[in-house]
Design a protein around this motif. Structure first.
Motif, PDB file in Angstrom:
ATOM      1  N   UNK A 174       4.687-147.899  -3.741  1.00 41.79           N
ATOM      2  CA  UNK A 174       5.273-147.665  -5.059  1.00 41.79           C
ATOM      3  C   UNK A 174       6.503-148.551  -5.288  1.00 41.79           C
ATOM      4  N   UNK A 175       7.290-148.703  -4.243  1.00 43.99           N
ATOM      5  CA  UNK A 175       8.500-149.538  -4.333  1.00 43.99           C
ATOM      6  C   UNK A 175       8.152-150.978  -4.723  1.00 43.99           C
ATOM      7  N   UNK A 176       7.006-151.476  -4.226  1.00 45.09           N
ATOM      8  CA  UNK A 176       6.613-152.862  -4.507  1.00 45.09           C
ATOM      9  C   UNK A 176       5.587-152.975  -5.643  1.00 45.09           C
ATOM     10  N   UNK A 177       5.234-151.858  -6.262  1.00 53.03           N
ATOM     11  CA  UNK A 177       4.273-151.892  -7.375  1.00 53.03           C
ATOM     12  C   UNK A 177       2.878-152.314  -6.944  1.00 53.03           C
ATOM     13  N   UNK A 178       2.482-151.903  -5.729  1.00 49.26           N
ATOM     14  CA  UNK A 178       1.136-152.237  -5.227  1.00 49.26           C
ATOM     15  C   UNK A 178       0.424-150.936  -4.822  1.00 49.26           C
ATOM     16  N   UNK A 179      -0.906-150.932  -4.836  1.00 52.03           N
ATOM     17  CA  UNK A 179      -1.619-149.703  -4.497  1.00 52.03           C
ATOM     18  C   UNK A 179      -1.721-149.467  -2.990  1.00 52.03           C
ATOM     19  N   UNK A 227      -4.005-142.894 -10.428  1.00 52.47           N
ATOM     20  CA  UNK A 227      -2.553-142.714 -10.388  1.00 52.47           C
ATOM     21  C   UNK A 227      -1.807-144.021 -10.146  1.00 52.47           C
ATOM     22  N   UNK A 228      -2.429-145.149 -10.547  1.00 53.50           N
ATOM     23  CA  UNK A 228      -1.746-146.429 -10.337  1.00 53.50           C
ATOM     24  C   UNK A 228      -1.655-147.205 -11.651  1.00 53.50           C
ATOM     25  N   UNK A 229      -0.523-147.861 -11.839  1.00 55.41           N
ATOM     26  CA  UNK A 229      -0.294-148.648 -13.054  1.00 55.41           C
ATOM     27  C   UNK A 229      -0.759-150.093 -12.851  1.00 55.41           C
ATOM     28  N   UNK A 230      -2.011-150.365 -13.253  1.00 55.84           N
ATOM     29  CA  UNK A 230      -2.565-151.718 -13.093  1.00 55.84           C
ATOM     30  C   UNK A 230      -2.003-152.677 -14.142  1.00 55.84           C
ATOM     31  N   UNK A 231      -1.188-152.152 -15.033  1.00 55.51           N
ATOM     32  CA  UNK A 231      -0.619-152.994 -16.087  1.00 55.51           C
ATOM     33  C   UNK A 231       0.799-153.437 -15.786  1.00 55.51           C
ATOM     34  N   UNK A 232       1.205-153.353 -14.505  1.00 56.09           N
ATOM     35  CA  UNK A 232       2.616-153.652 -14.184  1.00 56.09           C
ATOM     36  C   UNK A 232       2.923-155.144 -14.058  1.00 56.09           C
ATOM     37  N   UNK A 233       1.925-156.005 -14.349  1.00 58.11           N
ATOM     38  CA  UNK A 233       2.184-157.443 -14.354  1.00 58.11           C
ATOM     39  C   UNK A 233       1.748-158.151 -13.088  1.00 58.11           C
ATOM     40  N   UNK A 234       1.397-157.385 -12.048  1.00 52.02           N
ATOM     41  CA  UNK A 234       0.992-158.015 -10.788  1.00 52.02           C
ATOM     42  C   UNK A 234      -0.514-158.215 -10.684  1.00 52.02           C
ATOM     43  N   UNK A 235      -1.258-157.675 -11.644  1.00 52.43           N
ATOM     44  CA  UNK A 235      -2.716-157.642 -11.495  1.00 52.43           C
ATOM     45  C   UNK A 235      -3.429-158.234 -12.710  1.00 52.43           C
ATOM     46  N   UNK A 236      -3.494-159.567 -12.764  1.00 50.91           N
ATOM     47  CA  UNK A 236      -4.084-160.233 -13.939  1.00 50.91           C
ATOM     48  C   UNK A 236      -5.526-159.805 -14.220  1.00 50.91           C
TER      49      UNK A 236
END
Ligand SMILES: *Cc1c(COP(=O)(O)O)cnc(C)c1O
Length: 427
Positions: A174-179, A227-236
């Motif tokens: 969560x800290x790094x915005x990855x699943x 429960x993951x935000x795939x729209x956080x900019x890291x996942x084109x």
């Protein structure tokens, strides 16, 4: 009946299915490849992902869909995808997130086949698996960089039986915005452990093992925690228009189920590891008795672990239910209903004694598999973990004299007799 959260035992026989138009009480087997369109427009809408429905069994199938919904319910996810094998579930999961140049950080305690998939096949595709020194958040964090797209661990690692501290790994991810991806094969379809409830985002698992439970059908599952935000900019792959779906942006169009939709629409369609409807149906038969089998299997494993410990020919017994196991406390936190169906033990006499033992059992089957109704003995150093060198083997807990026992449903006294006669053959 008032709406209450149903228990695992109830869900395993009901979730995902109420008698359909035929009134068939058991889940029907739809052994079909394709599905009729109502009209040309209906076909187009299905292809545009604008309406739900079936097109072709490489993508989905009604029997498979029931299996998927049932497993999502049992694992506490919002959706699931069933595939041809546990390995294809891992491959599709990784390729649903990453492309060449990306990496993921993994626990070092991995199933031998996963080791090869990650460090040989994925490397060829330009996706790097980075092996941490242990399964702790502290060690895994050291390997994270800007191209890291996921954390990966097995829950009850095979064959070391580590239980990672999932809540800590979830906090790190969560800290790094990855699943956080967890292989929950040894968690027995959610009966022993539900990683999503502790913050994991994606569960992958082999249905070939306890879920099917009869050693007759291959299958794999991806469970989406939603429960993951795939729209956080890291996942084109989720935020850029899809070339093959009229510029669909998966995160915009599907939100919480974007991961599952993309798995099916892009990866099952293009890579093709579909499960046979017949296998889905067979695996459903297994799921319906999952808790009953796993209860009995765990009781047998615990009793055999205690009994083997007393045998002077046995050097060491490794079972999560034993208080001396390094992960016993974490197991008590993350597991319920038992400590698993597999134990390992080391035998006096080294490599040759272990081989002789495996060759001498009569009732117990000598092969590579776990989670069958029949008890299985495996010599990991010469089979499942053979591709590793001696040093990597030992680091993964695979000693030359180590034997792995996957408990089945036989009477325990018959298993003990077989073990005793095999030990006698070593001498
Ligand atoms: C068996 C297994 C797999 C691979 O599953 P298949 O269905 O054989 O492809 C992956 N992870 C673990 C922990 C396993 O035991």
């Amino acid at each position: 009946m008032a709406k209450k959260e149903l228990h695992f035992e109830t869900l395993q026989v009901h979730a995902g299915y109420t008698p359909d138009h035929t009134k068939s009480r058991a889940v029907p087997l739809y052994q079909t490849t394709a599905y009729s369109f109502d009209s040309a427009q209906h076909g187009a809408d299905l292809f545009n992902l604008d309406v739900a429905g079936y097109i072709y069994t490489r993508l989905n199938n009604p029997t498979t869909a029931i299996f998927e919904q049932r497993m999502a319910a049992l694992e506490g996810g919002i959706a699931a995808v069933a595939l041809a094998s546990g390995h294809s579930a891992q491959m599709v999961t990784i390729l649903n997130i990453m492309k060449t140049g990306d990496n993921f950080v993994t626990s070092p305690y991995l199933y031998g086949g996963t080791h090869n998939q990650f460090f040989v096949s994925f490397k060829d595709m330009g996706i790097e698996a980075r092996k941490a020194l242990s399964d702790t958040a502290q060690e895994m964090e050291k390997l994270i960089d800007e191209n890291t797209k996921a954390l990966y661990t097995e829950n009850i690692g095979n064959p070391y039986f580590n239980v990672p501290d999932i809540e800590k790994l979830a906090a790190l991810a969560n800290k790094y915005g990855i699943p956080l991806i967890v292989d929950n094969t040894f968690g027995c379809g959610g009966y022993l452990s539900q990683p999503i409830k502790h913050g994991a985002n994606i569960v992958v698992e082999s249905a070939t093992k306890w879920i099917g439970g009869h050693g007759n059908s291959m299958g794999g599952l991806i469970i989406d925690g939603g429960n993951f935000n795939w729209g956080n900019g890291k996942f084109p792959k989720y935020t850029e228009p899809s070339e093959s779906y009229q510029d669909t942006i998966f995160w915009e169009k599907f939100g919480a189920v974007a991961f599952t939709m993309r798995c099916v629409a892009e990866n099952l369609r293009d890579l093709g590891p579909a499960i046979s409807p017949f296998n889905s149906w067979q695996l459903i038969q297994g799921v319906e008795t999952l808790s009953v089998r796993v209860d009995k299997i765990c009781q047998t494993a615990m009793a055999l672990a205690l009994w083997l410990q007393e045998n002077p020919e046995v050097v060491e017994v490794n079972y999560l239910g034993l208080e001396n196991h390094a992960y016993h406390q974490l197991a008590k936190k993350y597991l319920r209903n038992g400590f698993g169906g597999v134990l390992t033990f080391r035998i006096k006499g080294g490599l040759q004694a272990a081989k002789t033992f495996a060759e001498s059992v009569e009732l117990i089957s000598h092969l590579v598999n776990v989670g069958d109704v029949r008890t299985i003995i495996t010599h990991p150093a010469s089979t499942t973990h053979r591709q590793m060198n001696a040093e990597t083997q030992v680091a993964a807990g695979v000693f030359p004299d180590l034997l792995r026992l996957s408990c089945g449903l036989e009477h325990i006294d018959d298993l003990k007799d077989d073990i005793m006669q095999a030990i006698a053959k070593i001498k």
